[in-house]
Design an enzyme around this catalytic site. Structure first.
Site, PDB file in Angstrom:
ATOM      1  N   SER A 152      34.876  11.213  60.806  1.00 18.30           N
ATOM      2  CA  SER A 152      34.890  12.474  59.971  1.00 18.30           C
ATOM      3  C   SER A 152      34.593  13.402  60.991  1.00 18.30           C
ATOM      4  O   SER A 152      33.608  12.953  61.397  1.00 18.30           O
ATOM      5  CB  SER A 152      35.079  12.228  58.667  1.00 18.30           C
ATOM      6  N   TYR A 166      28.054  12.273  51.914  1.00 22.64           N
ATOM      7  CA  TYR A 166      29.991  12.466  52.995  1.00 22.64           C
ATOM      8  C   TYR A 166      29.085  12.702  54.588  1.00 22.64           C
ATOM      9  O   TYR A 166      29.119  11.669  55.564  1.00 22.64           O
ATOM     10  CB  TYR A 166      31.187  12.893  52.378  1.00 22.64           C
TER      11      TYR A 166
HETATM   12  N1  LIG Z   1      43.095  12.345  54.189  1.00 29.39           N
HETATM   13  C1  LIG Z   1      41.820  12.849  54.918  1.00 29.39           C
HETATM   14  O1  LIG Z   1      41.994  13.584  55.072  1.00 29.39           O
HETATM   15  C2  LIG Z   1      40.763  12.329  56.062  1.00 29.39           C
HETATM   16  C3  LIG Z   1      40.149  13.218  56.896  1.00 29.39           C
HETATM   17  C4  LIG Z   1      39.013  12.174  57.954  1.00 29.39           C
HETATM   18  C5  LIG Z   1      38.549  11.328  57.601  1.00 29.39           C
HETATM   19  N2  LIG Z   1      38.984  10.853  56.831  1.00 29.39           N
HETATM   20  C6  LIG Z   1      38.912   8.931  57.021  1.00 29.39           C
HETATM   21  O2  LIG Z   1      39.584   8.300  57.002  1.00 29.39           O
HETATM   22  C7  LIG Z   1      39.651   6.631  56.171  1.00 29.39           C
HETATM   23  C8  LIG Z   1      41.086   6.551  55.198  1.00 29.39           C
HETATM   24  O3  LIG Z   1      40.722   7.291  54.698  1.00 29.39           O
HETATM   25  P1  LIG Z   1      42.330   8.254  53.676  1.00 29.39           P
HETATM   26  O4  LIG Z   1      42.626   8.837  53.390  1.00 29.39           O
HETATM   27  O5  LIG Z   1      43.415   7.014  54.677  1.00 29.39           O
HETATM   28  O6  LIG Z   1      41.594   6.349  52.369  1.00 29.39           O
HETATM   29  P2  LIG Z   1      42.554   5.870  51.808  1.00 29.39           P
HETATM   30  O7  LIG Z   1      44.022   5.887  51.424  1.00 29.39           O
HETATM   31  O8  LIG Z   1      41.713   6.208  50.013  1.00 29.39           O
HETATM   32  O9  LIG Z   1      42.948   4.570  51.642  1.00 29.39           O
HETATM   33  C9  LIG Z   1      41.280   4.341  51.491  1.00 29.39           C
HETATM   34  C10 LIG Z   1      41.914   2.792  51.209  1.00 29.39           C
HETATM   35  O10 LIG Z   1      40.054   1.510  51.157  1.00 29.39           O
HETATM   36  C11 LIG Z   1      40.839   0.697  50.500  1.00 29.39           C
HETATM   37  N3  LIG Z   1      39.114   0.432  49.748  1.00 29.39           N
HETATM   38  C12 LIG Z   1      38.506   1.097  49.178  1.00 29.39           C
HETATM   39  N4  LIG Z   1      37.591   1.007  48.740  1.00 29.39           N
HETATM   40  C13 LIG Z   1      37.190  -0.411  49.872  1.00 29.39           C
HETATM   41  C14 LIG Z   1      36.268  -1.624  49.047  1.00 29.39           C
HETATM   42  N5  LIG Z   1      35.473  -1.747  48.478  1.00 29.39           N
HETATM   43  N6  LIG Z   1      36.935  -2.905  49.729  1.00 29.39           N
HETATM   44  C15 LIG Z   1      38.560  -2.888  50.403  1.00 29.39           C
HETATM   45  N7  LIG Z   1      39.118  -1.784  50.215  1.00 29.39           N
HETATM   46  C16 LIG Z   1      39.128  -0.609  49.673  1.00 29.39           C
HETATM   47  C17 LIG Z   1      41.797   1.331  49.411  1.00 29.39           C
HETATM   48  O11 LIG Z   1      42.027   0.668  48.688  1.00 29.39           O
HETATM   49  P3  LIG Z   1      42.020   0.014  46.692  1.00 29.39           P
HETATM   50  O12 LIG Z   1      41.630   1.007  46.399  1.00 29.39           O
HETATM   51  O13 LIG Z   1      43.245  -0.706  46.529  1.00 29.39           O
HETATM   52  O14 LIG Z   1      40.943  -0.874  47.288  1.00 29.39           O
HETATM   53  C18 LIG Z   1      43.093   2.300  50.125  1.00 29.39           C
HETATM   54  O15 LIG Z   1      43.577   1.048  50.487  1.00 29.39           O
HETATM   55  C19 LIG Z   1      38.077   7.202  55.320  1.00 29.39           C
HETATM   56  O16 LIG Z   1      37.409   6.519  55.467  1.00 29.39           O
HETATM   57  C20 LIG Z   1      38.122   8.793  55.447  1.00 29.39           C
HETATM   58  O17 LIG Z   1      36.988   9.970  55.171  1.00 29.39           O
HETATM   59  C21 LIG Z   1      40.630  10.734  55.984  1.00 29.39           C
END
Ligand SMILES: NC(=O)c1ccc[n+]([C@@H]2O[C@H](COP(=O)([O-])OP(=O)(O)OC[C@H]3O[C@@H](n4cnc5c(N)ncnc54)[C@H](OP(=O)(O)O)[C@@H]3O)[C@@H](O)[C@H]2O)c1
Length: 262
Positions: A152, A166
């Site tokens: 990020s 974070y």
């Molecule tokens: N969204 C943003 O604005 C943004 C910006 C910068 C960086 N990021 C980064 O991008 C990445 C993805 O973000 P996102 O928005 O796509 O998140 P998300 O929609 O919440 O997806 C996260 C996924 O990880 C799975 N997960 C969580 N804990 C887990 C575990 N212990 N073991 C296996 N699977 C697990 C969740 O499924 P289950 O809950 O079913 O396990 C979910 O499918 C993150 O690292 C985030 O920090 C996001």
């Protein structure tokens, strides 16, 4: 002779997308599947992983759902063995688990240990354990490999809003990207990271529903809009394919120019 665009093809390659059931992970999984890769979709909730895998299969991609908690090393080993059993090899791991920053905002001088551990586990441990398991298989496979971490912009920029855990976790992912790139180059394994700013996903939907907050964010971004999951796809295809054979240890910000202004 190979056409230059074929550098991005992934036919015969096998990818594991950790967090492949999430907003960003599922977009990446679909992109890798379209490029020809067989893809394991990993997440804790079986229905969510199966839904993404099924959607991919409908478009002709090979896909496997793996329900696993990647904070657990035994689950990570199983994630790899199920992938090898199904597809016979493992070439790519994308680490797309994490987030939760907005759910744990505390002043740096009194950041609670329990929340620190939760956010570091969610963002850092979930990157380390599955990568270790996948890279062992890549080393054994002797075909090199690709590791792509999702960091990020918070891994490199401070913000006066209670983000200590974070930023620490994402900063550690940036450091590990360089460390792993250095250690695993001898196996032909490249390690890179992408660092998005806000991406329009369910995790940040509530924040972005506030028009004042959204206007402030957009105002800071030179390209004057919020990122979309599709904005990340080009970099994923680059870092997971032969197009990036000589690129490793790099952290690419995908932020509409935000970090260029800092
Ligand atoms: N969204 C943003 O604005 C943004 C910006 C910068 C960086 N990021 C980064 O991008 C990445 C993805 O973000 P996102 O928005 O796509 O998140 P998300 O929609 O919440 O997806 C996260 C996924 O990880 C799975 N997960 C969580 N804990 C887990 C575990 N212990 N073991 C296996 N699977 C697990 C969740 O499924 P289950 O809950 O079913 O396990 C979910 O499918 C993150 O690292 C985030 O920090 C996001």
């Amino acid at each position: 002779m190979t056409a230059h665009s074929d550098l991005f093809r992934l036919d015969d390659r096998v990818a594991v997308i950790v967090g492949g059931s999430g907003a960003i992970g599922s977009a990446m999984a679909e992109a890798l599947g379209e490029a020809g890769a067989a893809v394991s979709i990993v997440g804790r909730t079986a229905e969510r992983t199966e839904a993404v895998a099924a959607r991919m299969r409908e478009t002709g991609a090979e896909s496997l759902a793996v329900a696993a908690d990647v904070n657990n090393q035994v689950d990570c080993e199983r994630m790899v063995s199920e992938t090898l059993d199904k597809f016979g090899r493992l070439d790519i791991i994308v680490n797309a688990v994490g987030g939760g920053a907005g759910t744990a905002l505390f002043a740096a001088e009194q950041y609670p240990t329990s929340e620190w551990d939760r956010i570091v586990d969610l963002n850092l441990t979930t990157t380390v354990h599955p990568t270790q398991a996948a890279v062992k298989a890549m080393i054994t496979g002797k075909r090199g490999g690709r590791v792509l971490n999702i960091s990020s912009v918070r891994g490199q920029l401070g913000i006066d809003a209670g983000y200590s855990a974070y930023v620490a976790a994402k900063g550690a992912i940036n450091a590990l990207t360089r460390q792993w790139a250095t250690e695993w180059a001898k196996y032909g394994i490249t390690v890179n990271a992408i660092s998005p700013t806000f991406v329009d996903t369910p995790q940040v939907a509530t924040l972005l529903q506030d028009p004042v907050f959204k206007a402030k964010i957009v105002d800071r971004i030179p390209l004057k809009r919020i990122g979309l999951t599709q904005d990340l796809v080009g970099a994923v295809l680059l870092f997971c394919s032969d197009a990036s054979s000589f690129i490793t240890g790099q952290i690419l910000t995908i932020d509409g120019g935000l970090t260029a202004t800092q």
